[in-house]
Design a protein around this motif. Structure first.
Motif, PDB file in Angstrom:
ATOM      1  N   ILE A  13       0.448   0.385   0.125  1.00  0.00           N
ATOM      2  CA  ILE A  13      -0.404   1.374   0.020  1.00  0.00           C
ATOM      3  C   ILE A  13      -1.161   0.749  -1.228  1.00  0.00           C
ATOM      4  O   ILE A  13      -0.909   0.573  -2.506  1.00  0.00           O
ATOM      5  N   THR A  14      -2.573   0.914  -0.935  1.00  0.00           N
ATOM      6  CA  THR A  14      -3.387   0.531  -2.163  1.00  0.00           C
ATOM      7  C   THR A  14      -3.756   1.568  -3.072  1.00  0.00           C
ATOM      8  O   THR A  14      -4.092   2.889  -2.794  1.00  0.00           O
ATOM      9  N   PRO A  15      -3.235   1.727  -4.343  1.00  0.00           N
ATOM     10  CA  PRO A  15      -3.314   2.968  -5.010  1.00  0.00           C
ATOM     11  C   PRO A  15      -4.718   3.152  -5.669  1.00  0.00           C
ATOM     12  O   PRO A  15      -5.601   2.457  -6.091  1.00  0.00           O
ATOM     13  N   TYR A  16      -5.201   4.709  -5.302  1.00  0.00           N
ATOM     14  CA  TYR A  16      -6.211   5.170  -5.766  1.00  0.00           C
ATOM     15  C   TYR A  16      -6.059   6.478  -6.794  1.00  0.00           C
ATOM     16  O   TYR A  16      -4.921   6.777  -6.925  1.00  0.00           O
ATOM     17  N   GLY A  17      -6.822   6.808  -7.329  1.00  0.00           N
ATOM     18  CA  GLY A  17      -6.807   8.168  -8.225  1.00  0.00           C
ATOM     19  C   GLY A  17      -6.042   9.344  -7.278  1.00  0.00           C
ATOM     20  O   GLY A  17      -5.442  10.171  -7.975  1.00  0.00           O
ATOM     21  N   ASP A  18      -6.405   9.455  -6.230  1.00  0.00           N
ATOM     22  CA  ASP A  18      -6.165  10.620  -5.343  1.00  0.00           C
ATOM     23  C   ASP A  18      -4.720  10.160  -4.374  1.00  0.00           C
ATOM     24  O   ASP A  18      -4.097  11.222  -3.839  1.00  0.00           O
ATOM     25  N   THR A  19      -4.373   9.111  -4.721  1.00  0.00           N
ATOM     26  CA  THR A  19      -2.913   8.748  -3.949  1.00  0.00           C
ATOM     27  C   THR A  19      -1.776   9.627  -4.760  1.00  0.00           C
ATOM     28  O   THR A  19      -1.579   9.473  -5.928  1.00  0.00           O
ATOM     29  N   GLU A  20      -1.046  10.240  -3.823  1.00  0.00           N
ATOM     30  CA  GLU A  20       0.033  10.994  -4.340  1.00  0.00           C
ATOM     31  C   GLU A  20       1.233  10.550  -4.287  1.00  0.00           C
ATOM     32  O   GLU A  20       1.645   9.925  -3.278  1.00  0.00           O
ATOM     33  N   VAL A  29       7.018  12.695 -11.766  1.00  0.00           N
ATOM     34  CA  VAL A  29       5.783  11.932 -11.191  1.00  0.00           C
ATOM     35  C   VAL A  29       5.836  12.396  -9.799  1.00  0.00           C
ATOM     36  O   VAL A  29       4.708  12.195  -9.205  1.00  0.00           O
ATOM     37  N   VAL A  30       6.806  12.578  -8.911  1.00  0.00           N
ATOM     38  CA  VAL A  30       6.640  12.948  -7.546  1.00  0.00           C
ATOM     39  C   VAL A  30       6.013  14.092  -7.241  1.00  0.00           C
ATOM     40  O   VAL A  30       6.125  15.069  -8.012  1.00  0.00           O
ATOM     41  N   GLY A  31       4.702  13.992  -6.265  1.00  0.00           N
ATOM     42  CA  GLY A  31       4.221  15.244  -6.070  1.00  0.00           C
ATOM     43  C   GLY A  31       2.908  15.276  -6.770  1.00  0.00           C
ATOM     44  O   GLY A  31       2.104  15.985  -6.483  1.00  0.00           O
ATOM     45  N   HIS A  32       2.740  14.285  -7.674  1.00  0.00           N
ATOM     46  CA  HIS A  32       1.466  14.451  -8.399  1.00  0.00           C
ATOM     47  C   HIS A  32       0.526  13.004  -8.077  1.00  0.00           C
ATOM     48  O   HIS A  32       1.009  12.127  -7.608  1.00  0.00           O
ATOM     49  N   LYS A  33      -0.596  13.443  -8.147  1.00  0.00           N
ATOM     50  CA  LYS A  33      -1.741  12.289  -8.062  1.00  0.00           C
ATOM     51  C   LYS A  33      -1.820  11.279  -9.267  1.00  0.00           C
ATOM     52  O   LYS A  33      -1.548  11.925 -10.120  1.00  0.00           O
TER      53      LYS A  33
END
Length: 493
Positions: free
Chosen positions: A456-463, A430-434
């Protein structure tokens, strides 16, 4: 003895004072690199009859009972925090140190005691048996939060968590030999095998039962789960003792099993037991400090004899036992040297030193005073230099990244959902993926990501980056699927 309201209030105030003193002692000890147990003991000696005179305490039986109860709590907390994946590779050497190592340390120290104290051989070996094992409370406190290599830290923790049975067995055996000279070691050896075997099986069985019960029961308050969990530790010791098995070994193994299985309210249980273990450690060492009278411990004869025995124990007996126990095992000379030095003595030898007193042996008081001095010497000399030696030998590991944060549901059992905490490592897929590109299971929601000291608030573009702590709310039905996905490695197809 009758206590009026004033006396009761005074006792409550004294307990509060001891706990507060213990907290400040622990904080102060971290700053100067001195083991906290030394300061706890000094607090007990300071308020005792030879110090400020607040308390006169000389009841070895009560001290023994308090010490045993505190050790149960400390071992239980240590087992809960120990990761099986870390302990498994060092299980064989740890067991070798916990059995053969303790036996050799006891025998070699016993030879020195026979020469220094001019006592009989059974009495000398009794002394050796009492100081032969490393102490879980001292080792857990010394290793925790320090960046010792994981392999060495796991070896020391596993050894100290499992070597009490050998020390207790040898102590009781030599007391019986002194009281009944016709007693034979070989006649008692089957008892040792029974204690170890049954203790191990009980620990595994009750640990699995506890994990199943904790996860299945629905309690009205989340605060009841830690109490429910700790009760299994006390039950484990009691059942093992009733069956004449090793209660200490059973408690540690049970906690190891519980801590490495799926556990609801894990954070609450962990935090409660950590705090309770600190309280037990403070009170135990203070009580043991009260039991020791400075005018007896710090006599010139006791100091001289104690220093000689400490030298033999630290620089001869322990190193020889370590090197002999780890023959043909994958430990370098530097690692063996460190393990030799890090074999701290603490509460266990002092508690075991009360056994001869309760048994009414002739040299019991002398033994207690010298053993007390030996423990102080070990804590001061070895405990304060562990980090320095590890650094000099190049045995420091990476900085421990322990999260000091938690997100946990109040009614997790009733909601039929759990908050899973997961730390992402470099080799996780999962590391490195959004987040939007990761195929999470149904009913799994990323609630928060903690990166360093930032939330950090998670969003779809959060890596997802290495070292991130992910908090994921998931239905219990899909929990196993989620964990399988999170633990998938990059090279797995």
């Amino acid at each position: 003895m009758q206590f009026g309201s004033f006396e009761n209030d005074g006792i409550i105030f004294l307990i509060a004072f001891l706990l507060i003193s213990g907290v400040f002692a622990a904080k102060f000890s971290n700053r100067i690199g001195l083991p906290s147990l030394v300061l706890f003991i000094l607090v007990g000696m300071l308020i005792g009859s030879d110090g400020l005179g607040f308390i006169y305490f000389d009841n070895a039986e009560i001290a023994q009972m308090i010490g045993i109860l505190a050790l149960i709590i400390i071992l239980f907390e240590g087992g809960l925090q120990t990761k099986w994946k870390t302990v498994r590779p060092v299980a064989v050497p740890s067991i070798s140190l916990a059995t053969l190592g303790v036996l050799l340390t006891s025998l070699i120290t016993g030879f020195a005691v026979h020469l220094v104290l001019d006592v009989s051989w059974p009495e000398a070996f009794l002394f050796g048996a009492i100081v032969g094992s490393t102490d879980a409370a001292a080792v857990f406190a010394a290793i925790k939060e320090r960046n010792i290599k994981a392999k060495l830290g796991a070896t020391l923790e596993a050894e100290s968590g499992t070597n009490d049975p050998m020390a207790v067995f040898l102590t009781i055996m030599f007391i019986e030999i002194i009281n009944q000279p016709d007693t034979s070691f070989w006649n008692m050896f089957p008892s040792f095998l029974w204690q170890m075997g049954v203790g191990l099986l009980l620990g595994i069985g009750i640990g699995r039962l506890a994990s199943f019960s904790i996860n299945r029961i629905s309690l009205e308050s989340s605060g009841l789960y830690p109490i429910f969990t700790l009760s299994f530790g006390l039950i484990t010791y009691s059942v093992a003792s009733l069956l004449e098995a090793s209660g200490f070994l059973a408690v540690y193994v049970a906690a190891l099993v519980i801590g490495n299985l799926e556990l609801t309210y894990r954070y609450s249980i962990s935090q409660f037991n950590e705090g309770f273990a600190w309280m037990a450690q403070i009170l135990m060492f203070v009580i043991l400090g009260l039991l020791a009278f400075p005018e007896h411990v710090f006599q010139i004869d006791v100091i001289t004899q104690g220093l000689i025995i400490s030298f033999v124990l630290i620089f001869i007996a322990r190193p020889l036992a370590v090197y002999a126990s780890l023959i043909k095992m994958k430990y370098s000379n530097r690692e063996k040297l460190f393990l030799s030095w890090a074999g701290l003595r603490g509460a266990v030898p002092i508690v075991l030193a009360t056994f001869p007193i309760v048994a009414g042996l002739d040299n019991a008081a002398l033994f207690f005073n010298i053993i007390f001095f030996v423990v102080l010497t070990s804590a001061l000399v070895q405990g304060s230099t562990i980090n320095v030696l590890a650094s000099k030998l190049g045995l420091m590991g990476p900085v421990k990244d322990t999260p000091h944060h938690s997100i946990e549901l109040i009614s997790i059992a009733k909601a039929n959902a759990e908050m899973v905490q997961f730390q992402a490592n470099q080799d996780n897929d999962v590391v490195g993926h959004k987040l939007k590109d990761i195929d999470f299971p149904k009913r799994a929601t990323i609630s928060a990501i903690v990166r360093g000291d930032r939330l950090i608030t998670p969003y779809g573009d959060t890596e997802i980056k290495p070292g991130d702590f992910l908090y994921i709310l998931v239905s219990r039905k899909y929990k196993d699927e989620l964990k399988k996905m999170l633990n998938k490695k990059k090279d797995q197809k």
